[in-house]
Design a protein around this motif. Structure first.
Motif, PDB file in Angstrom:
ATOM      1  N   UNK A 111       0.832  -1.197   0.000  1.00  0.00           N
ATOM      2  CA  UNK A 111       0.000   0.000   0.000  1.00  0.00           C
ATOM      3  C   UNK A 111       0.866   1.247   0.000  1.00  0.00           C
ATOM      4  N   UNK A 112       0.553   2.167  -0.877  1.00  0.00           N
ATOM      5  CA  UNK A 112       1.252   3.446  -0.953  1.00  0.00           C
ATOM      6  C   UNK A 112       0.494   4.440  -0.065  1.00  0.00           C
ATOM      7  N   UNK A 113       1.098   4.789   1.062  1.00  0.00           N
ATOM      8  CA  UNK A 113       0.424   5.659   2.038  1.00  0.00           C
ATOM      9  C   UNK A 113       0.183   7.064   1.494  1.00  0.00           C
ATOM     10  N   UNK A 114       0.953   7.459   0.495  1.00  0.00           N
ATOM     11  CA  UNK A 114       0.818   8.833   0.006  1.00  0.00           C
ATOM     12  C   UNK A 114      -0.450   9.044  -0.802  1.00  0.00           C
ATOM     13  N   UNK A 115      -0.983   7.963  -1.397  1.00  0.00           N
ATOM     14  CA  UNK A 115      -2.163   8.129  -2.250  1.00  0.00           C
ATOM     15  C   UNK A 115      -3.209   7.036  -2.092  1.00  0.00           C
ATOM     16  N   UNK A 116      -2.938   6.036  -1.261  1.00  0.00           N
ATOM     17  CA  UNK A 116      -3.903   4.965  -1.022  1.00  0.00           C
ATOM     18  C   UNK A 116      -3.912   3.871  -2.072  1.00  0.00           C
ATOM     19  N   UNK A 117      -3.086   3.982  -3.096  1.00  0.00           N
ATOM     20  CA  UNK A 117      -3.053   2.952  -4.130  1.00  0.00           C
ATOM     21  C   UNK A 117      -2.429   1.662  -3.591  1.00  0.00           C
ATOM     22  N   UNK A 118      -2.888   0.539  -4.128  1.00  0.00           N
ATOM     23  CA  UNK A 118      -2.447  -0.776  -3.661  1.00  0.00           C
ATOM     24  C   UNK A 118      -1.893  -1.576  -4.835  1.00  0.00           C
ATOM     25  N   UNK A 119      -0.849  -2.329  -4.556  1.00  0.00           N
ATOM     26  CA  UNK A 119      -0.366  -3.343  -5.494  1.00  0.00           C
ATOM     27  C   UNK A 119      -0.590  -4.704  -4.847  1.00  0.00           C
ATOM     28  N   UNK A 120      -1.214  -5.622  -5.554  1.00  0.00           N
ATOM     29  CA  UNK A 120      -1.416  -6.991  -5.085  1.00  0.00           C
ATOM     30  C   UNK A 120      -0.431  -7.892  -5.826  1.00  0.00           C
ATOM     31  N   UNK A 121       0.346  -8.654  -5.085  1.00  0.00           N
ATOM     32  CA  UNK A 121       1.307  -9.562  -5.674  1.00  0.00           C
ATOM     33  C   UNK A 121       1.236 -10.923  -5.018  1.00  0.00           C
ATOM     34  N   UNK A 122       1.994 -11.850  -5.559  1.00  0.00           N
ATOM     35  CA  UNK A 122       1.987 -13.208  -5.009  1.00  0.00           C
ATOM     36  C   UNK A 122       3.367 -13.825  -5.119  1.00  0.00           C
ATOM     37  N   UNK A 123       3.621 -14.818  -4.293  1.00  0.00           N
ATOM     38  CA  UNK A 123       4.850 -15.610  -4.333  1.00  0.00           C
ATOM     39  C   UNK A 123       4.447 -17.059  -4.527  1.00  0.00           C
ATOM     40  N   UNK A 170      10.493  -4.552  -7.183  1.00  0.00           N
ATOM     41  CA  UNK A 170      10.269  -5.956  -7.483  1.00  0.00           C
ATOM     42  C   UNK A 170      10.062  -6.260  -8.955  1.00  0.00           C
ATOM     43  N   UNK A 171      10.439  -5.301  -9.829  1.00  0.00           N
ATOM     44  CA  UNK A 171      10.325  -5.452 -11.282  1.00  0.00           C
ATOM     45  C   UNK A 171       8.865  -5.513 -11.757  1.00  0.00           C
ATOM     46  N   UNK A 172       7.955  -4.967 -10.967  1.00  0.00           N
ATOM     47  CA  UNK A 172       6.576  -4.787 -11.432  1.00  0.00           C
ATOM     48  C   UNK A 172       6.506  -3.481 -12.227  1.00  0.00           C
ATOM     49  N   UNK A 173       5.807  -3.491 -13.339  1.00  0.00           N
ATOM     50  CA  UNK A 173       5.885  -2.387 -14.293  1.00  0.00           C
ATOM     51  C   UNK A 173       5.557  -1.024 -13.679  1.00  0.00           C
ATOM     52  N   UNK A 174       4.406  -0.913 -13.026  1.00  0.00           N
ATOM     53  CA  UNK A 174       3.982   0.385 -12.493  1.00  0.00           C
ATOM     54  C   UNK A 174       4.880   0.825 -11.337  1.00  0.00           C
ATOM     55  N   UNK A 175       5.260  -0.112 -10.478  1.00  0.00           N
ATOM     56  CA  UNK A 175       6.147   0.248  -9.373  1.00  0.00           C
ATOM     57  C   UNK A 175       7.537   0.601  -9.882  1.00  0.00           C
ATOM     58  N   UNK A 200      -1.847  -0.187  -8.635  1.00  0.00           N
ATOM     59  CA  UNK A 200      -0.583  -0.340  -9.366  1.00  0.00           C
ATOM     60  C   UNK A 200      -0.497  -1.644 -10.169  1.00  0.00           C
ATOM     61  N   UNK A 201      -1.556  -2.441 -10.214  1.00  0.00           N
ATOM     62  CA  UNK A 201      -1.533  -3.662 -11.026  1.00  0.00           C
ATOM     63  C   UNK A 201      -1.921  -3.350 -12.462  1.00  0.00           C
ATOM     64  N   UNK A 202      -1.174  -3.893 -13.412  1.00  0.00           N
ATOM     65  CA  UNK A 202      -1.479  -3.696 -14.839  1.00  0.00           C
ATOM     66  C   UNK A 202      -2.513  -4.712 -15.323  1.00  0.00           C
ATOM     67  N   UNK A 203      -2.536  -5.915 -14.739  1.00  0.00           N
ATOM     68  CA  UNK A 203      -3.474  -6.934 -15.217  1.00  0.00           C
ATOM     69  C   UNK A 203      -4.117  -7.666 -14.054  1.00  0.00           C
TER      70      UNK A 203
END
Length: 273
Positions: A182-194, A213-218, A270-273
């Motif tokens: 979670x980006x505290x500055x704007x509330x945007x979230x990236x969901x990832x998995x391992x 982490x080599x995610x496009x938007x981040x 921040x997720x592209x897909x």
């Protein structure tokens, strides 16, 4: 029964000391700095503001122990060996003394600060500083809090991974799962998995050393704003964890589920897909 700091530390002339109240400076938590790099921590005790805060021979440093309210960790006594007239530079040369070295990173002190002062005269508050606890060993970062309780700043995760905290590593390297940044500055979230052969530990290590982490938007964000942006704004939480034997498709399906829950795809996240 409460015990004043003055009963433990023998300071015959408190007027020779300023107290440095080290807390969040807009970029880093001093507690995290203390854990990851002692030279960087020394430099925190060399900074001069326009007010020339540390204008005495000694600086008694207290670190905001942000895990617990109104609690400070003893960060050592520094001697100011030289000064520059130039404000807002590293204009003190301060060296760690051998005073009470056995208590550095171990002594926790209770004190409620009024206002936002960065420095106080020791004689004015010494009787208000109360001993809260003496740790059995020097503080080296937070103990593993359980999978369900992870909700930590990037800088905390960074210290845990770079120091290879054994309790965290043994827990996180043996599970797959889905996580949120979670980006505290704007509330945007990236969901990832391992998944695959990589546990959460390995995946989060990639973020620690790259910021994205080599995610496009981040990657776009950190390339533009730098790793400091991640340290200041990113929060890590673990949404689900599964044994390493779990089928990868199950993890990917749960990642998709959480993307829909959080509406984390561009432009809302921040997720592209």
């Amino acid at each position: 029964m409460t015990i004043a700091l003055s009963e433990l530390l023998n300071i015959p002339n408190p007027k020779s000391y300023k107290v440095h109240l080290a807390n969040w400076n807009g970029e880093s938590q001093p507690l995290d700095v203390f854990v990851r790099d002692r030279e960087e921590w020394r430099l925190w005790n060399c900074w001069r503001s326009k007010r020339n805060d540390f204008n005495r021979k000694y600086v008694l440093s207290l670190i905001d122990y942000y895990h617990e309210p109104n609690t400070w960790l003893f960060g050592g006594v520094f001697e100011v060996v030289s000064r520059s007239a130039e404000p807002r530079t590293l204009s003190y040369e301060s060296l760690l003394t051998d005073q009470y070295q056995n208590l550095i990173g171990r002594l926790k002190i209770s004190w409620t600060r009024n206002g936002r002062q960065r420095a106080r005269q020791l004689e004015g508050i010494v009787e208000q500083l109360l001993i809260k606890e003496i740790l059995s060993e020097q503080y080296s970062g937070e103990h593993f809090c359980g999978f369900e309780n992870i909700n930590h700043n990037f800088s905390v995760i960074e210290n845990i991974i770079k120091l290879e905290k054994a309790d965290w590593k043994s827990s996180l390297e043996n599970v797959k799962g889905v996580y949120a940044i979670t980006d505290k500055s704007n509330g945007k979230v990236y969901i990832g998995s391992a998944y695959g052969d990589s546990g959460i530990w390995s995946r989060w290590s990639c973020y620690v050393y790259t910021g994205h982490g080599f995610n496009d938007e981040l990657t776009k964000l950190i390339t533009s704003k730098g790793l400091g942006y991640a340290r200041e704004n990113f929060m890590f939480s673990l949404l689900e964890y599964r044994p390493m034997r779990t089928d990868d498709k199950a993890i990917i399906d749960r990642e998709t589920y959480w993307k829909n829950v959080f509406q984390s795809r561009v432009p809302f996240g921040y997720n592209r897909n």
